[in-house]
Design an enzyme around this catalytic site. Structure first.
Site, mmCIF file in Angstrom:
data_model
loop_
_atom_site.group_PDB
_atom_site.id
_atom_site.type_symbol
_atom_site.label_atom_id
_atom_site.label_comp_id
_atom_site.label_asym_id
_atom_site.label_seq_id
_atom_site.Cartn_x
_atom_site.Cartn_y
_atom_site.Cartn_z
ATOM 1 N NE ARG A 55 4.571 9.627 -2.111
ATOM 2 C CZ ARG A 55 5.322 9.944 -1.064
ATOM 3 N NH1 ARG A 55 6.176 9.044 -0.568
ATOM 4 N NH2 ARG A 55 5.214 11.121 -0.491
ATOM 5 C CE LYS A 63 5.487 12.086 -4.834
ATOM 6 N NZ LYS A 63 4.578 13.255 -4.901
ATOM 7 C CG HIS A 108 -2.248 8.505 -4.050
ATOM 8 N ND1 HIS A 108 -0.897 8.223 -3.926
ATOM 9 C CD2 HIS A 108 -2.422 9.746 -3.545
ATOM 10 C CE1 HIS A 108 -0.294 9.256 -3.382
ATOM 11 N NE2 HIS A 108 -1.190 10.199 -3.138
ATOM 12 N NE ARG A 148 0.646 8.791 -0.009
ATOM 13 C CZ ARG A 148 1.758 8.877 0.707
ATOM 14 N NH1 ARG A 148 2.231 7.814 1.332
ATOM 15 N NH2 ARG A 148 2.422 10.014 0.787
ATOM 16 C CG HIS A 199 2.826 14.122 3.034
ATOM 17 N ND1 HIS A 199 1.549 14.199 3.562
ATOM 18 C CD2 HIS A 199 2.699 13.433 1.863
ATOM 19 C CE1 HIS A 199 0.702 13.588 2.755
ATOM 20 N NE2 HIS A 199 1.369 13.117 1.724
ATOM 21 C CE1 TYR A 212 -5.235 12.166 2.697
ATOM 22 C CE2 TYR A 212 -3.132 13.062 3.418
ATOM 23 C CZ TYR A 212 -3.877 12.344 2.514
ATOM 24 O OH TYR A 212 -3.279 11.793 1.409
#
Length: 315
Positions: A167, A191, A261, A264, A287, A296
């Site tokens: 990110r 995150k 992004h 990514r 994630h 994806y």
């Protein structure tokens, strides 16, 4: 303590919001972006409820929450916004009930329209190769040391974003101590302040080494241990990284206009197309939920269908 958006809220409804903001930060360890979004959602609910005579959270019931979501829909709110606001309300009322602030939890059965999952635009492998050819040509064409340092920095930024699937905030926060040269890994903080390690491909390692050899030409006294620095010599700003990515992609014919992004997304898509395990991709991307990574698989399946339709004689 997180500050709430400066909107008028009835005193009785505003009373618990600061305490809840502290709970989100300390108890749930949510990112600042998520905390601010949730705070704004509850301010919207409080403002809306106050216009209907509600002066305390204990007066809110399930029917009122459903009416709030219906009004959001009439106001043109996107499904993603409605889903997030419903989640914010559920989290808030569950906390309020568990903390003894209200007698019952009106949000426990609250539902919102499922957010539609659109396929993110991405780069095909040819566009990725053209992107890096362009960046390497910039390095080769540099006319002086300062220009070459900037070109090497930009090449390293995009190589690292694509290779490691970072990110933009993770890239900007990367310190020299996060580079594990021996094992070809980057250690980043993602995150929720969660640390993870992600592999770095050989081209990205070469680009990063070349940039670090020139880093002193841009780094100032405020750079600290930051791997990437801006033109003023301090830690690079996310806005600069976005501009670097957009400018580089603008030079690639027919490439979609993507930010960091998008790189990514491309990395995850190409890993899965190459046969990578979905769980491994989840770990690399950081994630929390496998469901987030599974989008994806829709991208790669769509490409398979396109290839079938274009090439199969009985498609």
């Amino acid at each position: 303590m997180d500050s709430l958006p400066p909107e008028p809220v009835a005193t009785g409804l505003a009373r618990d919001l600061d305490a809840w903001a502290d709970h989100l930060r300390l108890g749930r360890n949510l990112s600042e972006h998520t905390r601010r979004a949730y705070a704004g959602d509850l301010v919207d609910l409080a403002t809306w409820a106050a216009t209907r005579g509600v002066s305390a959270w204990g007066q809110v019931d399930h029917r009122l929450l459903r009416a709030w979501l219906a009004d959001l829909h009439r106001r043109g709110a996107e499904r993603t916004t409605m889903a997030r606001r419903a989640t914010a309300a559920r989290v808030f009322f569950a906390w309020s009930h568990a903390d003894g602030r209200i007698a019952s939890d009106p949000g426990s059965a609250l539902q919102a329209p499922r957010a539609s999952r659109t396929l993110p635009p991405t780069l095909d492998r040819g566009a990725v190769e053209a992107l890096f050819d362009h960046l390497e040509a910039r390095v080769a064409a540099a006319e002086d040391d300062a220009e070459r340092a900037l070109a090497r920095r930009d090449l390293a930024i995009i190589e690292v974003l694509y290779s490691a699937g970072l990110r933009v905030a993770e890239l900007c926060g990367l310190d020299a101590t996060g580079i594990d040269e021996a094992r070809g890994l980057l250690r980043v903080r993602g995150k929720g302040d969660k640390d993870r390690s992600t592999p770095l491909g050989e081209p990205a390692r070469r680009a990063l080494d070349a940039w670090l050899a020139d880093r002193h030409r841009l780094a100032g006294p405020d750079a600290g241990a930051a791997v990437f620095v801006g033109a003023r010599g301090s830690r690079i700003d996310p806005r600069v990284v976005r501009r670097v990515v957009h400018d580089a992609l603008d030079a690639v014919p027919d490439a979609p206009s993507l930010g960091p992004h998008g790189l990514r997304h491309a990395m995850a898509t190409h890993l899965l197309e190459g046969g990578a395990d979905l769980r491994a991709v989840q770990e690399i991307l950081g994630h929390a939920s496998l469901g987030t990574t599974q989008i994806y698989t829709h991208v790669t399946n769509e490409r398979l269908r396109d290839a079938f339709r274009q090439a199969h004689p009985r498609a």
